[in-house]
Design a protein around this motif. Structure first.
Motif, PDB file in Angstrom:
ATOM      1  N   THR A 162       0.778  -1.171  -0.059  1.00 31.27           N
ATOM      2  CA  THR A 162      -0.122   0.005   0.040  1.00 31.27           C
ATOM      3  C   THR A 162       1.082   1.245  -0.039  1.00 31.27           C
ATOM      4  O   THR A 162       2.008   1.307   0.537  1.00 31.27           O
ATOM      5  N   ASN A 163       0.563   2.224  -0.631  1.00 33.61           N
ATOM      6  CA  ASN A 163       1.177   3.506  -0.628  1.00 33.61           C
ATOM      7  C   ASN A 163       0.981   4.371   0.554  1.00 33.61           C
ATOM      8  O   ASN A 163       0.218   3.954   1.490  1.00 33.61           O
ATOM      9  N   PRO A 164       1.556   5.794   0.696  1.00 37.55           N
ATOM     10  CA  PRO A 164       1.494   6.386   1.913  1.00 37.55           C
ATOM     11  C   PRO A 164       0.059   6.703   2.189  1.00 37.55           C
ATOM     12  O   PRO A 164      -0.426   7.412   3.306  1.00 37.55           O
ATOM     13  N   PHE A 165      -1.157   6.425   1.255  1.00 34.60           N
ATOM     14  CA  PHE A 165      -2.495   6.421   1.695  1.00 34.60           C
ATOM     15  C   PHE A 165      -3.412   5.322   1.890  1.00 34.60           C
ATOM     16  O   PHE A 165      -4.671   5.430   1.826  1.00 34.60           O
ATOM     17  N   GLY A 166      -2.497   4.253   2.013  1.00 38.64           N
ATOM     18  CA  GLY A 166      -3.248   2.929   2.298  1.00 38.64           C
ATOM     19  C   GLY A 166      -3.776   2.340   1.027  1.00 38.64           C
ATOM     20  O   GLY A 166      -4.483   1.227   1.125  1.00 38.64           O
ATOM     21  N   PHE A 167      -3.440   2.686  -0.086  1.00 35.53           N
ATOM     22  CA  PHE A 167      -4.188   2.115  -1.527  1.00 35.53           C
ATOM     23  C   PHE A 167      -3.239   1.176  -2.273  1.00 35.53           C
ATOM     24  O   PHE A 167      -1.975   1.276  -2.079  1.00 35.53           O
ATOM     25  N   TYR A 168      -3.859   0.177  -2.662  1.00 40.17           N
ATOM     26  CA  TYR A 168      -2.914  -0.869  -3.560  1.00 40.17           C
ATOM     27  C   TYR A 168      -3.597  -1.181  -4.851  1.00 40.17           C
ATOM     28  O   TYR A 168      -4.953  -0.894  -4.983  1.00 40.17           O
ATOM     29  N   THR A 169      -2.746  -1.807  -5.844  1.00 41.52           N
ATOM     30  CA  THR A 169      -3.294  -2.261  -6.774  1.00 41.52           C
ATOM     31  C   THR A 169      -2.607  -3.257  -7.554  1.00 41.52           C
ATOM     32  O   THR A 169      -1.283  -3.377  -7.250  1.00 41.52           O
ATOM     33  N   LEU A 170      -3.104  -4.430  -8.123  1.00 35.94           N
ATOM     34  CA  LEU A 170      -2.630  -5.666  -8.461  1.00 35.94           C
ATOM     35  C   LEU A 170      -3.189  -6.206  -9.609  1.00 35.94           C
ATOM     36  O   LEU A 170      -4.412  -6.484  -9.642  1.00 35.94           O
ATOM     37  N   CYS A 475      -4.322   9.126  -7.624  1.00 34.44           N
ATOM     38  CA  CYS A 475      -3.884  10.541  -7.883  1.00 34.44           C
ATOM     39  C   CYS A 475      -4.322  11.124  -6.399  1.00 34.44           C
ATOM     40  O   CYS A 475      -5.080  11.036  -5.771  1.00 34.44           O
ATOM     41  N   ASN A 476      -3.091  11.711  -6.097  1.00 35.71           N
ATOM     42  CA  ASN A 476      -3.038  12.625  -4.745  1.00 35.71           C
ATOM     43  C   ASN A 476      -2.626  14.018  -5.018  1.00 35.71           C
ATOM     44  O   ASN A 476      -1.788  14.283  -5.623  1.00 35.71           O
ATOM     45  N   THR A 477      -3.832  15.033  -4.669  1.00 36.97           N
ATOM     46  CA  THR A 477      -3.499  16.478  -4.862  1.00 36.97           C
ATOM     47  C   THR A 477      -3.493  17.218  -3.536  1.00 36.97           C
ATOM     48  O   THR A 477      -4.336  16.876  -2.994  1.00 36.97           O
ATOM     49  N   THR A 478      -2.450  18.035  -3.436  1.00 38.23           N
ATOM     50  CA  THR A 478      -2.149  18.636  -2.333  1.00 38.23           C
ATOM     51  C   THR A 478      -2.200  20.193  -2.434  1.00 38.23           C
ATOM     52  O   THR A 478      -1.206  20.456  -3.512  1.00 38.23           O
ATOM     53  N   MET A 523       1.017  17.449  -7.430  1.00 38.53           N
ATOM     54  CA  MET A 523       0.160  16.284  -7.752  1.00 38.53           C
ATOM     55  C   MET A 523       0.928  14.883  -7.899  1.00 38.53           C
ATOM     56  O   MET A 523       2.096  15.122  -8.633  1.00 38.53           O
ATOM     57  N   ASP A 524       0.726  13.738  -7.307  1.00 36.27           N
ATOM     58  CA  ASP A 524       1.385  12.668  -7.407  1.00 36.27           C
ATOM     59  C   ASP A 524       0.491  11.558  -7.917  1.00 36.27           C
ATOM     60  O   ASP A 524      -0.563  11.426  -7.508  1.00 36.27           O
ATOM     61  N   PHE A 525       1.108  10.684  -8.926  1.00 45.63           N
ATOM     62  CA  PHE A 525       0.314   9.790  -9.618  1.00 45.63           C
ATOM     63  C   PHE A 525       1.053   8.372  -9.178  1.00 45.63           C
ATOM     64  O   PHE A 525       2.306   8.302  -9.296  1.00 45.63           O
ATOM     65  N   ASP A 526       0.269   7.411  -8.819  1.00 43.88           N
ATOM     66  CA  ASP A 526       0.544   5.847  -8.740  1.00 43.88           C
ATOM     67  C   ASP A 526       0.190   5.231 -10.004  1.00 43.88           C
ATOM     68  O   ASP A 526      -0.951   5.308  -9.851  1.00 43.88           O
ATOM     69  N   TYR A 527       0.908   4.683 -10.834  1.00 44.88           N
ATOM     70  CA  TYR A 527       0.399   4.077 -11.958  1.00 44.88           C
ATOM     71  C   TYR A 527       1.239   2.340 -11.835  1.00 44.88           C
ATOM     72  O   TYR A 527       2.144   2.320 -11.927  1.00 44.88           O
ATOM     73  N   THR A 528       0.235   1.455 -11.916  1.00 49.57           N
ATOM     74  CA  THR A 528       0.806  -0.003 -11.941  1.00 49.57           C
ATOM     75  C   THR A 528       0.117  -0.486 -13.034  1.00 49.57           C
ATOM     76  O   THR A 528      -0.920  -1.311 -13.099  1.00 49.57           O
TER      77      THR A 528
END
Length: 927
Positions: A162-170, A475-478, A523-528
């Motif tokens: 999981t990423n810093p926000f608890g999200f995962y993808t597989l 996506c995380n936007t701050t 803006m941060d993106f996690d792409y798997t």
């Protein structure tokens, strides 16, 4: 070729035994023996039971040979596509082999007691569809997201985290999926289901009290692949809370100081000096927002309240591309989101501070809050720092406080909103007033006032939105605001009155302000796209406003009843320096085969100020090779750039230290770091590591010889020199991660030098950095006797840093009474301080109550009262005095009275210990 055929010696042994049996047994026994031999030579007649879980080919072969007596023969070209999981009963050897190699590129042939394996071509299959599983992993009781939870698919042997926000993808092929979810201190959870479409699967893990004593400080895991990050440690809050510290205050930065390669600037204080870098070369983040001053009480404590913190990660090298702006380290601190289902908290009363933490739902299951506050006991602290015999003891006052607040709202499984706020402040106040304290006669009176205030602190506010575009893209936007401000005011008045009329008056008011404020958007993106690739990319913009020093003063005087002209001074007023910083980054975690994994990334940044722009492209690369059996090796290269500097002349974190940006004349700092390490995790419950590094630094700043700042930024560019630095070292660490006794032993061998060309400092030669410590040892242990009692201990040893001390000083006294001093200094940082060491102890007494748990903590800082040098100063001792062959005694007046007198002295180093043995008691009630 590989073979396990019996040796000739063994065959001869079997023949001899058979001959003896045939000659001594009855006919019936001979018939039975013969039938058994015949049965063993016929593979179709014997049945076996075998159970294997995720076995390699070598493990499969070994167990089959042991169970059946067969021997395998195969070449290096014979390989598995995936590991073998097999559980069968009462099958023949042919049936076992068919099941084991059903979906493998391996054929077999049984000949007698030998099994020949050979490579075979797999029949062409229709490419199976692939689907993506995604979701959040949370705490089962509070719905708090879990950072770095492991997600593993047992059949395919692929996973993620999981990423810093608890999200995962597989992403997995179509078919039956078997997922395993695990996290430190929680029960492992299994989930099996047919995967025939994209699936959202949110998992809640239940806490496991039996794992409470487990402490893990292992390398940071990245995206579920084999970790490539070097010098990265994820530090559990349980470890921070159980590490003894001064006055019983659990402290994040003090615990980080126990890591190899990390040192405190001054003994007992919380500054960080990582792998030869300075305090301004650490990027300290609170929920992703930079903190410019992370210290209270001149660095004795940090601004982070442990009860508000969920996760802390330290990076010393192989920095991921998503981090930038500093040269030496990243400290990423994440705070609690708040319990979605129930109200609970903690109240703590300690020797120095009181703390309160409270969290719970605003809208159950959808919105939560988390609130933490900490403040000092003013009365106690006054007695700690002020001499009770001081006539002005009641005039001093000091306190600090911290407030953390956070609101978390879940719109749906795709969208979440976070609002966060932090406010911290240190306040020092001196107020002295004397009214009518002196009476020369009944008509004359005097009035005196001195009112001084010194305040400094941080204010941080942010809004964050998490959105899941699809199962593969997060996506995380701050948007954030960050402000650090130091303000000093002094109001003095001295008045004389005669018969009620002012005859003389002196009034002086001054104010000095310094600080830095940022407005930021990110803006941060996690792409798997596949399990083998975890891509991160994003952009950031920061608008900096630097106020290195703005001072205003006003002077009013009345002499003999006549007002004098009022004088107002403004220095550096409205001279704020502004900077625009833009960054882009991309990185990819990926595997190359079964053993090799890499993280490759790049960060590009632009900083514009005073009409000039600086560009920087910073490549990052780290790799890991798994040798198997718990052995692995890593290597990394990192390029970093830094656009801000901290001007300081003291070894402490002073509020008068000044943050300044690069300018058209002062260029950015750069660092290149090369690291190499080896690791062993094959011994259950233990981890061993050894890392070496070499770091080059350019454009580092040091103040010139004889120059200091002490709160004034006037013409600061003319007072500094740019140079280069080099740092190299070796770090060894052994840690026990499982059981009732946990902890680690760390040793660091390091050396750091600086050099400034053109002879500006130390004649252009290499000289040691002031915090160059050759050897550092830290030992940290925790033991849990029972649910009610646990103890902690830490022992630290550091060789001394360096200071600049004149070897001798010559004072010339001229006949007119004027003096001149001429100190001689061979080079910068020419004196090495003595070593320092201390032992900290702590014990917790826990007791469950009807509504919660209460804990008494008793701690002893510096248990054996080591007199470590917290402060040092030089004291001059007179050696002799003469001039031009004359012997002159300035006290007796001998010799030629018209000749100048020269007094030569040498320096004696004196140390001051301000942190001796300090016991403390803290009471905490969790409800």
């Amino acid at each position: 070729m590989k073979s396990s055929i019996c040796s000739p010696r063994t065959i001869r042994k079997y023949f001899l035994v058979g001959a003896v049996l045939l000659s001594t047994c009855t006919l019936q026994s001979t018939i039975v023996f013969a039938s058994c031999v015949l049965q063993k030579t016929n593979p179709a007649q014997t049945r076996f039971s075998i159970k294997l879980q995720n076995a390699t080919l070598e493990e499969f072969v070994k167990q089959v040979e042991q169970k059946t007596g067969y021997s395998f023969i195969y070449g290096e070209e014979v390989r598995l596509n995936g590991r073998i999981t097999l559980a069968v009963r009462d099958l023949t050897i042919n049936e076992i082999l068919r099941k084991a190699f059903e979906n493998q590129p391996i054929g077999f042939e049984v000949s007698g007691k030998h099994i020949l394996l050979k490579k075979r071509s797999m029949p062409q299959k229709t490419v199976s569809r692939r689907f993506t599983i995604s979701g959040y992993v949370t705490d089962g009781a509070s719905s708090e997201t879990l950072i770095g939870a492991n997600v593993l698919e047992s059949r395919q042997r692929v996973g993620t985290a999981t990423n810093p926000f608890g999200f995962y993808t597989l992403t997995l092929p179509e078919g039956e999926a078997e997922l395993i979810f695990s996290y430190l201190g929680y029960e492992t959870r299994h989930s099996s289901f047919p995967l025939n479409k994209d699936t959202v699967l949110n998992i809640r893990l239940d806490g496991n009290n039996e794992l409470a004593e487990v402490i893990i400080l292992s390398d940071k895991k990245e995206a579920g692949i084999q970790a490539t990050a070097m010098g990265a440690h994820e530090i559990p809050m349980t470890q921070i809370q159980h590490t003894p510290a001064v006055l019983g205050e659990a402290d994040i930065l003090k615990t980080i100081q126990l890591m190899p390669g990390v040192q405190a600037g001054t003994e007992g204080f919380s500054g960080l000096y990582v792998r030869g870098g300075g305090p301004d070369q650490n990027l300290i983040l609170l929920d992703g927002i930079p903190v410019y001053n992370a210290d209270h009480l001149l660095g004795v404590f940090s601004v982070f309240t442990p009860e508000a913190v969920k996760n802390t990660t330290l990076y010393k090298s192989s920095f991921p591309a998503r981090y930038g702006g500093r040269l030496s380290s990243i400290v990423d601190v994440r705070t609690n989101d708040g319990d979605m289902h129930r109200y609970h908290g903690a109240l703590s009363i300690g020797t120095l501070t009181d703390k309160l933490h409270f969290e719970g739902p605003i809208w159950k299951g959808h919105t939560s809050f988390s609130l933490s506050a900490r403040a000092t006991h003013t009365a106690f602290f006054k007695n700690l720092i002020v001499d009770k015999d001081d006539d002005y003891a009641d005039k001093y006052n000091y306190y600090f406080f911290d407030i953390n607040a956070k609101v978390n709202h879940k719109f749906n499984d795709r969208s979440r909103l976070f609002l966060g706020f932090y406010k911290g402040k240190d306040h020092y106040h001196f107020d002295s007033t004397d009214d009518n304290s002196y009476h020369n006669d009944s008509q004359t009176k005097y009035y005196y006032k001195d009112d001084s205030h010194l305040n400094w602190g941080n204010t941080i506010a942010y809004g964050r939105w998490n959105y899941v575009f699809n199962n593969k893209l997060f996506c995380n936007t701050t948007i954030s605001y960050n402000n650090y401000l130091m303000k000093f005011t002094q109001d003095m008045e001295n008045t004389q009155t005669y018969q009620g009329q002012i005859t003389d008056r002196y009034s002086y008011f001054s104010q000095f302000r310094s600080g830095i404020s940022d407005w930021g958007a990110r803006m941060d993106f996690d792409y798997t796209p596949a399990p083998e690739h975890h891509i991160k990319f994003g952009a950031e913009y920061i608008h900096h406003t630097f106020r290195p020093g703005i001072s205003t003063s006003k002077l009013q005087e009345i002499e003999n009843g006549k007002p004098q002209d009022e004088m107002i001074y403004n220095t550096n007023n409205n001279q704020a320096l502004r900077g625009q910083e833009v960054s882009l980054y991309a990185e990819d975690n990926f595997n190359l085969g079964r053993h090799l994994s890499l993280n490759a990334g790049v960060r590009a940044s632009l900083f514009s100020t005073q009409g000039k722009s600086y560009y920087s492209v910073q490549p990052r690369l780290s790799t890991r090779y798994d040798f198997g059996q718990g052995f692995s090796a890593k290597a990394s290269y990192t390029c970093m750039a830094q656009y801000v500097h901290l001007l300081s002349s003291t070894p402490f974190s002073m509020p008068t230290d000044l943050w300044v940006p690069i300018t058209k004349d002062v260029r950015p700092m750069y660092a290149n770091q090369y690291s190499l390490g080896s690791y062993y995790t094959g011994l259950p419950g233990w981890e061993f590591s050894i890392e070496g590094y070499y770091k080059q630094m350019r454009h580092i700043l040091e103040y010139q010889d004889g120059v200091s700042f002490f709160g004034t930024s006037t013409n600061w560019e003319e007072k500094v020199e740019m140079g280069e630095g080099r740092s190299f070292g070796l770090e060894v660490m052994a840690q026990k991660t499982l059981g009732k006794t946990t902890g680690w032993l760390a040793y660091t061998l390091a050396k750091t030098d600086h050099r400034f060309k053109d002879g500006a400092i130390s004649q252009g030669k290499w000289f040691p950095y002031k915090y160059d410590r050759r050897h550092s040892i830290s030992l940290c242990l925790n033991h849990k006797f029972s649910e009610r009692i646990d103890v902690g201990a830490s022992w630290i040893f550091n060789t001394g840093g360096c200071i600049t001390v004149p070897e001798r000083e010559t004072i010339i006294i001229r006949p007119d009474g004027n003096t001149e001093s001429a100190p001689y200094i061979s080079q910068r940082n020419n004196y090495r301080l003595p070593a320092s060491h201390r032992l900290n102890l702590g014990i917790n007494f826990n007791k469950k109550t009807k509504h919660g748990m209460r804990t008494w903590n008793i701690s002893v800082y510096n248990a054996y009262n080591a007199m470590n040098p917290n402060l040092v100063y030089s004291k001059w001792e007179k050696e002799h005095y003469d001039m031009d062959g004359y012997y002159n005694d300035m006290y007796q007046g001998n010799g030629n009275p018209s000749a100048p007198k020269k007094i030569k002295s040498r320096a004696r180093i004196k140390k001051v210990t301000i942190l001796p043995c300090i016991p403390s008691v803290t009471y905490t009630y969790k409800f």
